[in-house]
Design a protein around this motif. Structure first.
Motif, short mmCIF file in Angstrom:
data_model
loop_
_atom_site.label_atom_id
_atom_site.label_comp_id
_atom_site.label_asym_id
_atom_site.label_seq_id
_atom_site.Cartn_x
_atom_site.Cartn_y
_atom_site.Cartn_z
N ASP A 248 0.80 -1.23 0.00
CA ASP A 248 0.00 0.00 0.00
C ASP A 248 0.83 1.28 0.00
O ASP A 248 0.30 2.37 0.19
N ARG A 249 2.14 1.16 -0.22
CA ARG A 249 2.99 2.36 -0.20
C ARG A 249 4.31 2.07 -0.88
O ARG A 249 4.72 0.91 -1.04
N ALA A 250 4.98 3.14 -1.28
CA ALA A 250 6.30 3.00 -1.88
C ALA A 250 7.34 2.80 -0.77
O ALA A 250 7.18 3.30 0.35
N PRO A 251 8.40 2.06 -1.06
CA PRO A 251 9.44 1.84 -0.05
C PRO A 251 10.10 3.15 0.38
O PRO A 251 10.30 4.05 -0.43
N ASP A 252 10.45 3.24 1.67
CA ASP A 252 11.20 4.38 2.18
C ASP A 252 12.60 3.96 2.61
O ASP A 252 13.24 4.60 3.45
N VAL A 298 2.07 -4.19 -5.68
CA VAL A 298 3.45 -4.17 -5.19
C VAL A 298 4.40 -3.73 -6.31
O VAL A 298 5.31 -2.91 -6.09
N ARG A 299 4.21 -4.26 -7.51
CA ARG A 299 5.08 -3.88 -8.63
C ARG A 299 5.01 -2.38 -8.88
O ARG A 299 6.03 -1.73 -9.14
N ARG A 300 3.82 -1.82 -8.80
CA ARG A 300 3.67 -0.38 -9.01
C ARG A 300 4.38 0.40 -7.90
O ARG A 300 5.04 1.41 -8.16
N ASN A 301 4.25 -0.05 -6.67
CA ASN A 301 4.82 0.68 -5.55
C ASN A 301 6.34 0.57 -5.47
O ASN A 301 7.01 1.49 -4.99
#
Length: 307
Positions: A248-252, A298-301
């Motif tokens: 649900d989010r991009a990696p930080d 997940v691939r998008r994020n």
């Protein structure tokens, strides 16, 4: 005629090994468990238990009874499956145990689909890691388990009694804040966050560190992958993180591209005798839909976070 409930108590004792554990699992008092076993011995006409230090072990006659009890319970599972298949409307309750990242991702999406497509189906879900979920499945405390396996580190189970269905084969990526790090051997001096001792995930990660030539400094221990991700993002530890963390989010935090063997398998596991039950097949179909949708998210994020 032997009492089936008492036979189940004996079967539980074989797998749980102590009267206290059986009592807790079956909502009995320890004295009630002892009473049930004493009555069963009278029915059988032979001793069923022998002292083994502080524990008890089953006699050969008890082992015979447990083997036949397993057969009876499997037949009852098949009977439930046949009856459910004979009905026109899909209804009923399925009890599921799922580990944490599956609870966050696959389970809610499946429940949403079921609510719309099959409103007569009720799913009760308990969060449990595979080391407790799979024994609960064999003990008939749950009907369906979402579990995970890692290369060379699987949970020991009675294989013929269980049916496994692969949902995902998911990369496990090294999460590091230090952008100068490019490989596992370079992390020998870094603190780690890992899952609890004796879990397949912990065993797998430690074995990779050993193969890379070092003993990992495990400064933090948690079964919560979101905790792992947070500690890694703040630079307090390094970790292997599954892709589902980023549903649900991009990696930080920086993620290293994994080797081909750095993967975990997410499975749906049921008792073999129940594998064709309409409820099981329906929930499995929902989980497969959820797995496809989650993989796409997940691939998008992930985007350009992998190096």
């Amino acid at each position: 005629m032997y009492n089936l409930r008492r036979l189940e108590v004996l079967r539980e004792l074989k797998h749980r090994r102590t009267l206290a554990a059986v009592a807790a699992a079956m909502s009995y008092s320890p004295s009630a468990v002892s009473q049930q076993l004493t009555l069963l011995e009278k029915e059988v006409g032979a001793p069923l238990l022998e002292r083994d230090g502080r524990r008890v072990r089953l006699t050969p006659q008890a082992e015979i009874l447990v083997a036949h009890t397993d057969t009876v319970l499997q037949q009852l599972d098949r009977a439930q499956t046949e009856i459910a298949a004979s009905l026109h409307e899909l209804t009923g309750t399925l009890r599921v145990a799922a580990f944490q990242t599956a609870m966050l991702t696959l389970v809610p999406a499946t429940l949403t689909w079921l609510r719309d497509a099959h409103p007569g189906v009720r799913v009760e879900v308990t969060q449990a890691e595979p080391d407790t979920g799979l024994p609960a499945l064999l003990a008939r405390e749950v009907d369906f388990v979402l579990d995970e396996t890692f290369p060379g580190h699987t949970q020991p189970t009675r294989a013929t009694e269980l049916s496994h269905h692969v949902l995902l084969q998911e990369p496990m990526r090294l999460a590091v804040r230090d952008t100068a790090v490019n490989s596992l051997p370079e992390l020998a001096r870094h603190p780690w966050v890992m899952e609890p001792v004796a879990t397949p995930a912990r065993q797998w990660t430690v074995s990779l560190c050993h193969a890379a030539g070092f003993e990992p400094d495990v400064a933090f221990e948690s079964a919560d992958m979101l905790v792992h991700a947070r500690l890694a993002a703040q630079g307090h530890a390094v970790a292997f993180l599954p892709d589902l963390v980023w549903f649900d989010r991009a990696p930080d935090v920086a993620l290293l591209a994994p080797e081909s063997t750095h993967r975990r398998t997410i499975r749906a596991t049921v008792r073999t005798a129940s594998a064709d039950h309409p409820l099981v097949r329906t929930v499995l179909a929902g989980l497969r839909r959820a797995a496809e949708e989650t993989e796409a998210a997940v691939r998008r994020n992930l985007g350009n976070a992998i190096r």
